[in-house]
Motif scaffolding. Structure first.
Motif, short mmCIF file in Angstrom:
data_model
loop_
_atom_site.label_atom_id
_atom_site.label_comp_id
_atom_site.label_asym_id
_atom_site.label_seq_id
_atom_site.Cartn_x
_atom_site.Cartn_y
_atom_site.Cartn_z
N VAL A 93 -7.32 -0.34 -4.26
CA VAL A 93 -7.59 -0.22 -3.30
C VAL A 93 -7.79 -1.46 -2.06
O VAL A 93 -6.78 -1.03 -0.40
CB VAL A 93 -8.93 0.61 -3.18
N ALA A 94 -8.31 -2.36 -2.40
CA ALA A 94 -8.02 -3.67 -1.27
C ALA A 94 -6.67 -3.61 -1.14
O ALA A 94 -6.20 -4.14 0.16
CB ALA A 94 -8.99 -5.03 -1.47
N ALA A 95 -5.63 -4.27 -2.13
CA ALA A 95 -4.65 -4.23 -1.87
C ALA A 95 -3.69 -3.09 -1.50
O ALA A 95 -2.57 -3.68 -0.06
CB ALA A 95 -3.98 -4.85 -3.81
N GLY A 96 -3.06 -1.86 -1.52
CA GLY A 96 -3.33 -1.50 -0.56
C GLY A 96 -3.96 -0.79 1.10
O GLY A 96 -3.15 -1.24 1.41
N CYS A 97 -4.79 -1.67 1.10
CA CYS A 97 -5.03 -1.34 2.74
C CYS A 97 -4.54 -2.36 3.04
O CYS A 97 -4.40 -3.08 4.13
CB CYS A 97 -6.75 -2.04 2.22
N ALA A 98 -4.30 -3.82 2.41
CA ALA A 98 -3.73 -4.90 3.17
C ALA A 98 -2.59 -4.64 3.38
O ALA A 98 -1.70 -5.19 4.34
CB ALA A 98 -3.73 -6.01 2.21
N PHE A 99 -1.49 -3.75 1.91
CA PHE A 99 -0.26 -4.05 2.19
C PHE A 99 0.28 -2.59 3.83
O PHE A 99 1.18 -3.27 3.99
CB PHE A 99 0.32 -3.01 1.23
N TYR A 100 -0.68 -1.53 3.62
CA TYR A 100 -0.70 -0.50 4.82
C TYR A 100 -1.17 -2.05 6.17
O TYR A 100 -0.84 -0.55 6.91
CB TYR A 100 -1.05 1.11 4.62
N ASP A 101 -2.08 -2.17 5.88
CA ASP A 101 -2.28 -2.88 7.29
C ASP A 101 -3.80 -1.46 7.78
O ASP A 101 -3.55 -1.51 8.68
CB ASP A 101 -1.71 -3.11 8.12
N THR A 102 -4.70 -1.13 6.74
CA THR A 102 -5.29 0.30 7.56
C THR A 102 -7.00 -0.12 6.32
O THR A 102 -6.67 -0.02 5.05
CB THR A 102 -4.73 1.03 7.24
N TRP A 103 -7.10 -0.73 6.89
CA TRP A 103 -8.51 -1.05 6.20
C TRP A 103 -10.23 0.23 6.30
O TRP A 103 -11.16 0.10 5.76
CB TRP A 103 -9.62 -2.48 7.07
#
Length: 122
Positions: A93-103
């Protein structure tokens, strides 16, 4: 179309042979028509064995042990694998948040994982 049933044989087998069910917990031999063990009250399985009374095998069944590992060690290993799974989910989930720049998805994920960890006592 008419369905007919064969009559049930309600009489036990004659002679020195009787059909029994062996309890998987304590090894007690029970009659064929019982559902629970007479000794330990464990639910009996449907596997039936025919045993002769002249030479009954009196050895109780052994409990399953995964690769001769003690139960406490096996339980600890399963808990560790479960904890690493939760950590991998959080990292994904953290990697997905970093990829989409949405935390914002990280916050409910941390809260839900914390609740699951608290309820599961991992």
């Amino acid at each position: 179309m008419v369905f007919t049933r064969e009559p049930l044989d309600l009489h036990p087998p004659t002679g020195n042979i009787q059909t029994v069910i062996t309890c998987t917990k304590c090894g007690e031999k029970n009659s064929d028509d019982t559902r629970f063990c007479a000794k330990c009250n464990n639910k009996l399985q449907s596997i039936r064995q025919t045993v002769s009374f002249e030479n009954p095998s009196g050895a109780p069944l052994e409990s399953f042990r995964h690769q001769n590992m003690p139960p406490d060690s096996w339980r600890s290993l399963k808990r560790m694998i479960e904890a690493w799974g939760y950590l991998a989910l959080l990292a994904a989930v953290a990697a997905g948040c970093a990829f989409y720049d949405t935390w914002w998805p990280l916050y409910p994920t941390v809260a839900l994982l914390g609740l699951v960890l608290w309820l599961r006592r991992v």
